[in-house]
Design an enzyme around this catalytic site. Structure first.
Site, PDB file in Angstrom:
ATOM      1  N   ASP A  94       0.830  -1.214   0.000  1.00 37.53           N
ATOM      2  CA  ASP A  94       0.000   0.000   0.000  1.00 37.53           C
ATOM      3  C   ASP A  94       0.868   1.269   0.000  1.00 37.53           C
ATOM      4  OD1 ASP A  94      -2.603   0.922  -0.087  1.00 37.53           O
ATOM      5  OD2 ASP A  94      -3.053   0.594   2.027  1.00 37.53           O
ATOM      6  N   ALA A 151      -4.296   9.960   6.643  1.00 41.41           N
ATOM      7  CA  ALA A 151      -3.238  10.290   5.676  1.00 41.41           C
ATOM      8  C   ALA A 151      -2.674   8.971   5.128  1.00 41.41           C
ATOM      9  CB  ALA A 151      -2.145  11.102   6.369  1.00 41.41           C
ATOM     10  N   TRP A 152      -1.713   9.068   4.200  1.00 42.42           N
ATOM     11  CA  TRP A 152      -1.250   7.853   3.523  1.00 42.42           C
ATOM     12  C   TRP A 152       0.009   7.234   4.121  1.00 42.42           C
ATOM     13  CZ3 TRP A 152       3.362   9.794   2.370  1.00 42.42           C
ATOM     14  CH2 TRP A 152       3.467  11.113   1.921  1.00 42.42           C
ATOM     15  N   ASN A 153       0.608   7.866   5.104  1.00 40.47           N
ATOM     16  CA  ASN A 153       1.918   7.345   5.513  1.00 40.47           C
ATOM     17  C   ASN A 153       1.839   6.139   6.461  1.00 40.47           C
ATOM     18  OD1 ASN A 153       0.929   9.013   7.496  1.00 40.47           O
ATOM     19  ND2 ASN A 153       2.908   9.916   8.002  1.00 40.47           N
ATOM     20  N   LYS A 176     -12.410   7.036   6.668  1.00 42.75           N
ATOM     21  CA  LYS A 176     -12.049   7.206   5.258  1.00 42.75           C
ATOM     22  C   LYS A 176     -10.542   7.226   5.128  1.00 42.75           C
ATOM     23  CE  LYS A 176     -11.201  10.658   2.589  1.00 42.75           C
ATOM     24  NZ  LYS A 176     -10.083  10.067   1.834  1.00 42.75           N
ATOM     25  N   GLU A 179      -6.906   8.301  -0.241  1.00 42.49           N
ATOM     26  CA  GLU A 179      -7.124   7.693  -1.563  1.00 42.49           C
ATOM     27  C   GLU A 179      -5.832   7.061  -2.094  1.00 42.49           C
ATOM     28  OE1 GLU A 179      -7.491  10.755  -0.576  1.00 42.49           O
ATOM     29  OE2 GLU A 179      -6.777  12.254  -2.014  1.00 42.49           O
ATOM     30  N   THR A 232      -5.473  21.025   4.613  1.00 47.33           N
ATOM     31  CA  THR A 232      -6.682  20.209   4.723  1.00 47.33           C
ATOM     32  C   THR A 232      -7.295  20.387   6.109  1.00 47.33           C
ATOM     33  OG1 THR A 232      -5.768  18.616   3.189  1.00 47.33           O
ATOM     34  CG2 THR A 232      -7.583  17.843   4.542  1.00 47.33           C
ATOM     35  N   GLU A 250      -4.678  16.074  13.650  1.00 48.49           N
ATOM     36  CA  GLU A 250      -3.266  15.677  13.675  1.00 48.49           C
ATOM     37  C   GLU A 250      -2.659  16.143  12.367  1.00 48.49           C
ATOM     38  OE1 GLU A 250      -1.558  14.488  15.984  1.00 48.49           O
ATOM     39  OE2 GLU A 250      -2.998  13.668  17.390  1.00 48.49           O
TER      40      GLU A 250
HETATM   41  P1  NAD Z   1      -3.882  15.484   2.993  1.00 55.34           P
HETATM   42  O1  NAD Z   1      -4.140  16.637   3.869  1.00 55.34           O
HETATM   43  O2  NAD Z   1      -3.695  15.726   1.544  1.00 55.34           O
HETATM   44  O3  NAD Z   1      -5.083  14.414   3.112  1.00 55.34           O
HETATM   45  C1  NAD Z   1      -5.437  13.847   4.339  1.00 55.34           C
HETATM   46  C2  NAD Z   1      -6.808  13.207   4.216  1.00 55.34           C
HETATM   47  O4  NAD Z   1      -7.792  14.237   4.129  1.00 55.34           O
HETATM   48  C3  NAD Z   1      -7.005  12.329   2.986  1.00 55.34           C
HETATM   49  O5  NAD Z   1      -7.742  11.187   3.348  1.00 55.34           O
HETATM   50  C4  NAD Z   1      -7.811  13.223   2.058  1.00 55.34           C
HETATM   51  O6  NAD Z   1      -8.607  12.510   1.136  1.00 55.34           O
HETATM   52  C5  NAD Z   1      -8.672  13.969   3.051  1.00 55.34           C
HETATM   53  N1  NAD Z   1      -9.206  15.252   2.590  1.00 55.34           N
HETATM   54  C6  NAD Z   1      -8.669  16.118   1.697  1.00 55.34           C
HETATM   55  N2  NAD Z   1      -9.457  17.196   1.574  1.00 55.34           N
HETATM   56  C7  NAD Z   1     -10.515  17.024   2.404  1.00 55.34           C
HETATM   57  C8  NAD Z   1     -11.671  17.817   2.723  1.00 55.34           C
HETATM   58  N3  NAD Z   1     -11.889  19.005   2.173  1.00 55.34           N
HETATM   59  N4  NAD Z   1     -12.535  17.327   3.642  1.00 55.34           N
HETATM   60  C9  NAD Z   1     -12.333  16.135   4.244  1.00 55.34           C
HETATM   61  N5  NAD Z   1     -11.254  15.346   3.958  1.00 55.34           N
HETATM   62  C10 NAD Z   1     -10.352  15.791   3.063  1.00 55.34           C
HETATM   63  O7  NAD Z   1      -2.626  14.750   3.644  1.00 55.34           O
HETATM   64  P2  NAD Z   1      -1.753  13.558   3.059  1.00 55.34           P
HETATM   65  O8  NAD Z   1      -0.973  14.098   1.891  1.00 55.34           O
HETATM   66  O9  NAD Z   1      -2.600  12.372   2.876  1.00 55.34           O
HETATM   67  O10 NAD Z   1      -0.768  13.270   4.277  1.00 55.34           O
HETATM   68  C11 NAD Z   1       0.374  14.019   4.534  1.00 55.34           C
HETATM   69  C12 NAD Z   1       0.128  15.068   5.571  1.00 55.34           C
HETATM   70  O11 NAD Z   1      -0.410  14.462   6.742  1.00 55.34           O
HETATM   71  C13 NAD Z   1       1.380  15.763   6.021  1.00 55.34           C
HETATM   72  O12 NAD Z   1       1.148  17.138   6.161  1.00 55.34           O
HETATM   73  C14 NAD Z   1       1.674  15.146   7.377  1.00 55.34           C
HETATM   74  O13 NAD Z   1       2.430  15.942   8.223  1.00 55.34           O
HETATM   75  C15 NAD Z   1       0.315  14.889   7.892  1.00 55.34           C
HETATM   76  N6  NAD Z   1       0.339  13.840   8.916  1.00 55.34           N
HETATM   77  C16 NAD Z   1       0.149  14.188  10.221  1.00 55.34           C
HETATM   78  C17 NAD Z   1       0.220  13.224  11.224  1.00 55.34           C
HETATM   79  C18 NAD Z   1       0.011  13.582  12.667  1.00 55.34           C
HETATM   80  O14 NAD Z   1      -0.293  12.696  13.455  1.00 55.34           O
HETATM   81  N7  NAD Z   1       0.148  14.818  13.084  1.00 55.34           N
HETATM   82  C19 NAD Z   1       0.488  11.908  10.882  1.00 55.34           C
HETATM   83  C20 NAD Z   1       0.672  11.585   9.542  1.00 55.34           C
HETATM   84  C21 NAD Z   1       0.589  12.565   8.560  1.00 55.34           C
END
Ligand code: NAD
Length: 484
Positions: A94, A151-153, A176, A179, A232, A250
């Site tokens: 994944d 998020a995806w990580n 959710k 993606e 986001t 987060e």
């Molecule tokens: P992202 O913000 O692009 O997306 C996160 C999630 O939000 C996805 O599932 C996405 O589909 C959803 N999303 C996007 N727009 C939305 C909306 N308008 N309403 C509801 N949901 C929406 O983040 P990413 O690229 O998937 O992950 C990387 C980011 O996540 C980095 O900034 C990282 O620092 C952060 N992160 C934070 C933590 C923490 O615990 N603080 C942990 C892991 C990742």
């Protein structure tokens, strides 16, 4: 190897559900760029079905005793550990993270959360306060339907870090996943069901941001927990505010790691490696601004360079490999853009600096020296294997510069001076601080951000407060005095 294609895209009311009318979501294996599964994003009917299932399941789940709920979570933790090999392989497919990491950091930390909150569930209680003959007691009640967005990580870990406290407190969940990594949360749902979770208590729907937005806006939802970027987070927080919903956010970071000249150099270099290159740098709490005291800067860089010779890049499913690709082509392009910007702004490239010459989305572990606070690579979250070394002279200067960021997720210090270590921890504007270590996140410790990095805390007893509300009950035992 397992076939990563799930039987259906969603998991609703205790069963896999498909609706091919939803937009296609291709799941790409980052090590090769090959498509390994195709899923469908949720249509509005799927969103409605999931929320309806969670809403209907709520009262019976909340009415169970904490011991009963906890027993199910603990059983799920055991199943996750038994199936760790298979779950780790799926996490690797994944995300592209090396199996060497996923075997010890993903399903295992998900299981830790399920076990920890499973154990706590029975002791979630209110208080009693005597007021003369009258008294007040409080009841800690669940919030209701919680929407959790990942998020995806760390797809398995994020699903469990959100589900475990929410379910322990008697809430129901619609999760959710990102993606980009849609596969792992479906396994978490299957395992919870196998452990005895009643249908509808934990549901998974796939989709892009629009599906997340539709979930957040629904009136049946009491709480939203997001792991994602700050932009986001702003949107989701604002949408939740419309309905006066509780939130846990987060979000991202640009955390400092301060290395004093009295630090154990090897330990500090280890901390910098853990805080920049684990998961190919795709960790929110990473200490990407490494402030190194002037006198040891070159020694630090040279030791870091030597240690990076131990990087084994390759097929993440090979247990010898310790460095994988970026999660997606898009993320790779974003990170390469930052590396280019670092070069243009005059930072000195000490290691790496480009795409690795192989298929897949690999970027070399990259170290920039002579970075200054105003450079873009020192200000913005990169979310890739790019470490910036900045130098400093005094403790006061290091602390002021460490805090000069809108973010506040984590911060670390390496020093052998005990009092200085605690002074720094006190001064850091961050949710999590590390002294002579970096990036360890045990379930026993609260995790979350200060400033723009977030709202609320995950893990530990603190999470209980974010998945419950207190009801006060005043009990009158005597006469009721009224003015007329
Ligand atoms: P992202 O913000 O692009 O997306 C996160 C999630 O939000 C996805 O599932 C996405 O589909 C959803 N999303 C996007 N727009 C939305 C909306 N308008 N309403 C509801 N949901 C929406 O983040 P990413 O690229 O998937 O992950 C990387 C980011 O996540 C980095 O900034 C990282 O620092 C952060 N992160 C934070 C933590 C923490 O615990 N603080 C942990 C892991 C990742």
């Amino acid at each position: 190897m397992q076939d990563p294609q799930p039987s259906a895209s969603h998991f609703i009311d205790g069963a896999p559900v498909e609706d091919a009318a939803g937009a296609s979501i291709d799941c790409i294996y980052p090590a090769t760029g090959e498509k390994i599964a195709t899923l469908h994003g949720a249509t509005s009917q799927i969103v409605d079905r999931a929320l309806d299932a969670a809403h209907r399941a709520g009262p019976a789940w909340a009415a169970m005793s904490g011991t009963e709920r906890g027993r199910i979570l603990t059983r799920a933790a055991h199943i996750m550990r038994e199936r760790n090999a298979e779950l780790s392989e799926l996490e690797t497919l994944d995300t592209g993270k090396p199996l060497q990491e996923t075997l010890v950091a993903d399903a295992t930390s998900g299981a830790d959360a399920l076990e920890y909150f499973g154990g706590l569930a029975a002791s979630i209680t209110g208080t009693h306060q005597q007021l003369g003959e009258d008294w007040v007691y409080t009841v800690r009640e669940p919030l209701g339907v919680c929407v959790a967005i990942g998020a995806w990580n760390y797809p398995t870990q994020i699903a469990c870090w959100k589900a475990a406290p929410a379910l322990a407190c008697g809430n129901t969940v619609v999760f959710k996943p990102s993606e980009t990594t849609p596969l792992c949360a479906l396994k978490v749902a299957e395992i919870l069901k196998e452990a005895g979770l009643p249908d509808g208590v934990f549901n998974v729907v796939q989709g892009h941001g629009d599906v997340g937005a539709a979930l957040v806006a629904d009136d049946r939802v009491a709480k939203v927990s997001l792991t994602g970027s700050v932009p986001t987070g702003r949107k989701v927080y604002a949408a939740a505010a419309e309905g006066i919903k509780s939130v846990t956010m987060e979000l991202g970071g640009k955390s400092p790691l301060v290395v004093f000249d009295d630090a154990d150099l090897d330990k500090a270099v280890s901390g910098a490696i853990l805080g920049n290159f684990y998961s190919s740098g795709q960790i929110c709490s990473n200490g990407t601004r490494v402030f190194v005291q002037e006198g040891i800067r070159e020694a630090f860089l040279s030791r870091l360079g030597e240690r990076l010779e131990g990087v084994v890049m390759g097929d993440p499913l090979d247990p010898e490999v310790n460095f994988g690709p970026m999660v997606s082509e898009r993320q790779m392009e974003i990170v390469l853009g930052f590396i280019e910007k670092g070069r243009e702004e005059g930072a000195r490239l000490a290691s790496g600096g480009g795409r690795a010459p192989r298929e897949g989305f690999y970027i070399e572990p990259t170290v920039f020296a002579d970075v200054t606070d105003d450079m873009l690579i020192a200000r913005e979250e990169i979310f890739g294997p790019v470490l910036s070394v900045l130098s400093f002279a005094t403790e006061e200067e290091a602390l002021a510069r460490a805090n000069a960021t809108p973010y506040g997720l984590s911060a670390g210090v390496f020093t052998s001076d005990l009092t200085r270590a605690h002074r720094m921890a006190k001064g850091f504007e961050a949710g999590t601080c590390f002294i002579n270590h970096y990036n360890v996140a045990p379930v026993e410790a609260p995790f979350g951000g200060a400033k723009a990095s977030g709202v609320g805390r995950e893990n530990s007893r603190a999470a209980i407060e974010h998945y419950t509300q207190l009801k006060s009950v005043y009990v009158g035992m005597g006469d009721v005095e009224a003015p007329y």
